[in-house]
Design an enzyme around this catalytic site. Structure first.
Site, short mmCIF file in Angstrom:
data_model
loop_
_atom_site.label_atom_id
_atom_site.label_comp_id
_atom_site.label_asym_id
_atom_site.label_seq_id
_atom_site.Cartn_x
_atom_site.Cartn_y
_atom_site.Cartn_z
N ARG A 65 0.67 -1.39 -0.43
CA ARG A 65 -0.02 0.40 0.02
C ARG A 65 0.74 0.99 -0.27
O ARG A 65 1.87 1.29 0.74
CB ARG A 65 -1.18 0.25 1.14
CG ARG A 65 -2.30 -0.84 0.77
CD ARG A 65 -3.00 -0.63 0.34
NE ARG A 65 -4.42 -1.13 -0.01
CZ ARG A 65 -4.24 -1.85 -0.80
NH1 ARG A 65 -3.46 -2.00 -1.82
NH2 ARG A 65 -5.65 -2.73 -1.27
N GLU A 106 -2.76 8.00 -6.54
CA GLU A 106 -3.07 7.18 -7.68
C GLU A 106 -3.64 7.72 -8.33
O GLU A 106 -5.10 7.90 -8.19
CB GLU A 106 -2.97 5.35 -6.81
CG GLU A 106 -1.45 5.49 -6.55
CD GLU A 106 -1.89 3.29 -5.96
OE1 GLU A 106 -3.52 2.73 -6.00
OE2 GLU A 106 -1.00 3.05 -5.59
N HIS A 159 0.18 -0.01 -10.47
CA HIS A 159 -1.00 -1.14 -8.80
C HIS A 159 -0.88 -2.50 -9.96
O HIS A 159 -2.09 -2.23 -9.81
CB HIS A 159 -1.39 0.11 -8.38
CG HIS A 159 -2.58 -0.72 -7.35
ND1 HIS A 159 -3.01 -0.16 -6.51
CD2 HIS A 159 -2.55 -1.96 -7.19
CE1 HIS A 159 -3.51 -0.28 -5.46
NE2 HIS A 159 -3.08 -2.14 -5.62
#
Length: 529
Positions: free
Chosen positions: A236, A265, A283
């Site tokens: 994370r 993000e 990601h």
């Protein structure tokens, strides 16, 4: 635990088609609406019992408050930081993830980044595409014999360790939960973070994002590491302090970073992404066909199993209920709620109770203490104005009401096995009740010190009254009830015959006004179970 009714589910992101197919095969209507903005989601969510998301949908407190019918939020993946779990819990909504769906994919990406950092593979590939042949520029290092520090030894940390051990790496780690003997069986030597930092050539983090892990790698901890240490974050964004990482890269204290996640993000600040010693991905930890298929299928099967009352897997805010999915637990939960409701109705003071003690007794009740506590509290709080308790939110509601809850378990001989004892304190007074399950149904054994000769069946309309024993008591009560058009269906008297004792009458309907009995008894209460 009684099955939870889920008739409609909204899928707000792209998940594997098997998710929808499994839900629909089990009679659940599914709607798929992707890329909704917040206002669209607020308007849409009102119509559904369930919501399935990945990581892009932000299930905020506003969304949860707008969800009048929502009973479950299913995250097709591991992390649930895009869901306001506290708000969901307070509203009695289960938040569920798929604990193992993306484990292999995330572990493999971590290993890919570790190998890429050691040999500069992405940079070399890009240089080749630009027409260069820079062999010396991309001199790397072997992983063999190097030390890998794994912070977070859960499922993914374990898989990373086993894979990197095959490269001849020494794996050390830290985890506040996993026992040292367990991680040792995987070939990982556990130690404190203070011991770990200076030993590592490479560090990878696999923890949840929570206050204790935000900025786990920062200026202070980077300074304790070997110069040139390389770090990887596929967990994370925020576990590694991004500004501290940039400073460490600029000074050479950090020799390289593999980042799949960022605080923001996509990241607007491109300083890390554009640094020559950083390998970054958008990601991709769970972005494999296999992981997406597994997560989509897992979340659907978990919802179906919960709806059918089979089992509860992956509930991040209702772990205590995982043991409540058995035929025996259904009646125990009913018992807890019924005992709580009886005590609530028979507490004469208008002041709220401040303390609850729930004690289970007998080997057969050892695993039920957690959900028995919740079920008793549901019964106690169910008639509180504006309160809609269930097994998920009731502990939170009790805490918000200033109620201290204690639970315990004790062994017993066969004569008293399978017993639940409840005591509440209100305005300095203690009120007690004891119940059990007999013949597959919940019964009340004792109330306020009065042990019933025959257990009271906790079902239907029950009238409780406290009075001194006398030959005319029952006939006087019966006459008063008859004058109100209420028939007696059962009668339970206390075993003792001295002092003021509790009696219970099963009645055809509740009295409109208890005043008719107050001249005959000391206290009176009624409840429908």
């Amino acid at each position: 635990m009684a099955p939870i009714s889920i008739r409609t589910v909204l899928i707000s992101e792209s998940v594997d088609p098997r998710c929808r197919a499994i839900l629909e095969e089990n009679g659940i209507r599914v709607t798929e609406k992707q890329s909704m903005n917040k206002d669209e989601l607020l308007a849409e969510i009102r119509n559904y019992d369930g919501l399935v998301v990945r990581s892009a949908t932000k299930v905020t407190a506003d969304v949860i408050h707008a969800a009048d019918n929502l009973k479950i939020i299913g995250r097709a993946g591991t992390g649930v930081d895009n869901v306001d779990v506290d708000a969901a819990t307070k509203k009695g909504i289960i938040v569920m993830n798929t604990p193992s769906g993306n484990t292999i994919s995330a572990a493999e990406l971590t290993c890919t980044l570790l190998m890429s950092l050691s040999r500069h593979v992405p940079q070399a590939a890009m240089s080749m595409k630009q027409g260069n042949w820079d062999r010396k520029k991309f001199m790397g290092a072997e992983l063999y014999g190097k030390v890998l520090g794994i912070v977070g030894l859960g499922r993914i940390g374990k898989e990373v360790a086993s894979r990197m051990q095959s490269f001849g790496m020494r794996t050390i780690g830290y985890d506040p939960i996993t026992p040292t003997e367990v991680s040792a069986s995987w070939g990982v030597e556990q130690m404190s973070l203070e011991q770990l930092w200076p030993l590592c050539d490479y560090i990878t983090v696999h923890t949840p994002l929570m206050p204790s892990t935000v900025g786990l790698l920062n200026d202070e901890t980077f300074a304790k590491c070997k110069r040139g240490v390389k770090v990887v974050n596929c967990a994370r964004g925020g576990i590694i302090d991004e500004t501290a990482l940039l400073r460490a890269l600029q000074t050479g204290q950090c020799g390289g970073a593999g980042l799949d996640v960022f605080v923001e993000e996509p990241p607007k600040d491109r300083s890390l992404v554009e640094h020559p010693n950083v390998i970054s991905c958008p990601h991709l930890g769970a972005s494999t066909k296999e992981a997406q298929a597994r997560c989509g299928e897992d979340i659907a099967l978990q919802i179906v199993d919960m709806v059918n009352g089979k089992k509860l897997v992956g509930a991040v805010n209702a772990q205590v209920l995982a043991s409540a999915f058995s035929p025996e637990s259904h009646q125990l939960i009913k018992l807890g709620e019924a005992v709580g409701a009886v005590l609530k109705s028979c507490t004469s003071t208008e002041k709220p109770f401040s303390h609850v003690q729930i004690t289970t007794q007998g080997d057969c009740m050892k695993s039920s203490t957690g959900y028995m506590t919740n079920s008793v509290l549901v019964g106690l709080l169910n008639r509180k104005s504006g309160c809609c308790p269930n097994l998920i939110n009731v502990l939170s509601l009790a805490k918000d009401s200033g109620i201290t809850v204690n639970q315990g378990h004790c062994g017993s001989d066969d004569a008293t096995s399978g017993v639940c004892k409840v005591e509440i304190m209100s305005n300095g007074c203690s009120h007690k009740a004891t119940g059990s399950v007999q013949g597959g149904a919940p019964v009340l054994l004792e109330l306020g010190g009065s042990m019933f000769r025959q257990p009271v069946s906790l079902t239907g309309n029950l009238l409780f009254f406290k009075a001194s024993a006398n030959p005319q008591l029952l006939s006087s009560v019966a006459a008063s009830l008859a004058s109100e058009g209420v028939e007696i269906e059962s009668f339970s008297a206390p075993a003792d015959r001295t002092g003021d004792l509790w009696y219970c009458v099963g009645v055809s309907s509740l009295l409109r006004d208890l005043g008719a009995l107050k001249s005959l008894v000391k206290e009176v209460a009624q409840v429908t179970i």
